[in-house]
Design a protein around this motif. Structure first.
Motif, PDB file in Angstrom:
ATOM      1  N   TYR A   1      -8.217   5.875  -5.443  1.00 28.36           N
ATOM      2  CA  TYR A   1      -7.238   6.917  -5.766  1.00 28.36           C
ATOM      3  C   TYR A   1      -6.561   6.657  -7.114  1.00 28.36           C
ATOM      4  N   HIS A   2      -6.261   5.399  -7.360  1.00 29.69           N
ATOM      5  CA  HIS A   2      -5.610   5.037  -8.622  1.00 29.69           C
ATOM      6  C   HIS A   2      -6.472   5.449  -9.808  1.00 29.69           C
TER       7      HIS A   2
ATOM      8  N   SER B   1      -1.765  -3.880  -5.359  1.00 25.72           N
ATOM      9  CA  SER B   1      -2.586  -3.310  -4.281  1.00 25.72           C
ATOM     10  C   SER B   1      -3.949  -2.829  -4.759  1.00 25.72           C
ATOM     11  N   ILE B   2      -4.165  -2.795  -6.054  1.00 27.60           N
ATOM     12  CA  ILE B   2      -5.328  -2.105  -6.606  1.00 27.60           C
ATOM     13  C   ILE B   2      -6.623  -2.916  -6.500  1.00 27.60           C
TER      14      ILE B   2
ATOM     15  N   LEU C   1      -0.238   4.838   0.966  1.00 33.66           N
ATOM     16  CA  LEU C   1      -1.631   4.737   1.407  1.00 33.66           C
ATOM     17  C   LEU C   1      -1.785   3.850   2.644  1.00 33.66           C
TER      18      LEU C   1
ATOM     19  N   SER D   1      -6.724   2.228  -2.547  1.00 34.31           N
ATOM     20  CA  SER D   1      -5.754   2.177  -3.643  1.00 34.31           C
ATOM     21  C   SER D   1      -6.474   2.221  -4.992  1.00 34.31           C
TER      22      SER D   1
ATOM     23  N   TYR E   1       1.449   7.133  -5.630  1.00 31.01           N
ATOM     24  CA  TYR E   1       1.150   6.684  -4.267  1.00 31.01           C
ATOM     25  C   TYR E   1       2.165   5.668  -3.748  1.00 31.01           C
TER      26      TYR E   1
ATOM     27  N   VAL F   1       2.612   2.658  -4.466  1.00 26.81           N
ATOM     28  CA  VAL F   1       1.958   1.382  -4.165  1.00 26.81           C
ATOM     29  C   VAL F   1       2.437   0.304  -5.122  1.00 26.81           C
TER      30      VAL F   1
ATOM     31  N   LEU G   1       0.792  -1.226   0.000  1.00 31.42           N
ATOM     32  CA  LEU G   1       0.000   0.000   0.000  1.00 31.42           C
ATOM     33  C   LEU G   1       0.830   1.285   0.000  1.00 31.42           C
TER      34      LEU G   1
END
Length: 131
Positions: A65-66, A105-106, A11, A62, A99, A101, A8
């Motif tokens: 925001y992604h 993580s998505i 995040l 994630s 981020y 990440v 993450l």
């Protein structure tokens, strides 16, 4: 730092609420692609959080925001004359970097488990899902 925190990045430990107007942006962005059940499942998770006024975190944050970042950045890149597919790929990579990440993580582990044929062992390993 545990494995989930590594996934993450920036995040880890953060929460946010889903806003209706931002969820619409995410939905419109996702609609530009072929329907894919894991995306629909993630959108449902965000809709449920919005309807229940629950904060999101982890993979839900994630994804949210992604997709917001990716939507805005894709539009900006296309304004410079870049084609959609090229702009989308660049925006996707920039969203991950923004981020810090992991690309794994998505999607939430529950979504990965619900659609095992859509995610390879790397996704399951990243989340510690044993199969």
């Amino acid at each position: 730092m545990n494995e989930t925190d590594r996934l993450l990045g920036n995040l880890a430990g953060k929460t946010d609420i889903v806003l209706e107007e931002k969820l619409k942006i995410v939905e419109q962005h996702i609609a530009k692609f072929e329907t894919w059940k894991p995306n629909e499942a993630m959108l449902n998770r965000l809709r449920n959080a919005l309807n229940q006024k629950q904060e999101i975190s982890g993979a839900d944050l994630s994804f949210y925001y992604h997709e917001l970042f990716e939507s805005q950045r894709t539009f900006q890149l296309m304004q410079t004359g870049m084609s959609f597919p090229e702009a989308q790929i660049i925006a996707h990579n920039q969203a991950i970097a923004e981020y810090a990440v992991s690309g794994y993580s998505i999607y939430h582990p529950e979504v990965i488990e619900a659609f095992p044929d859509e995610f390879n062992h790397n996704w399951r390993n990243a989340w510690g899902i044993n199969r």
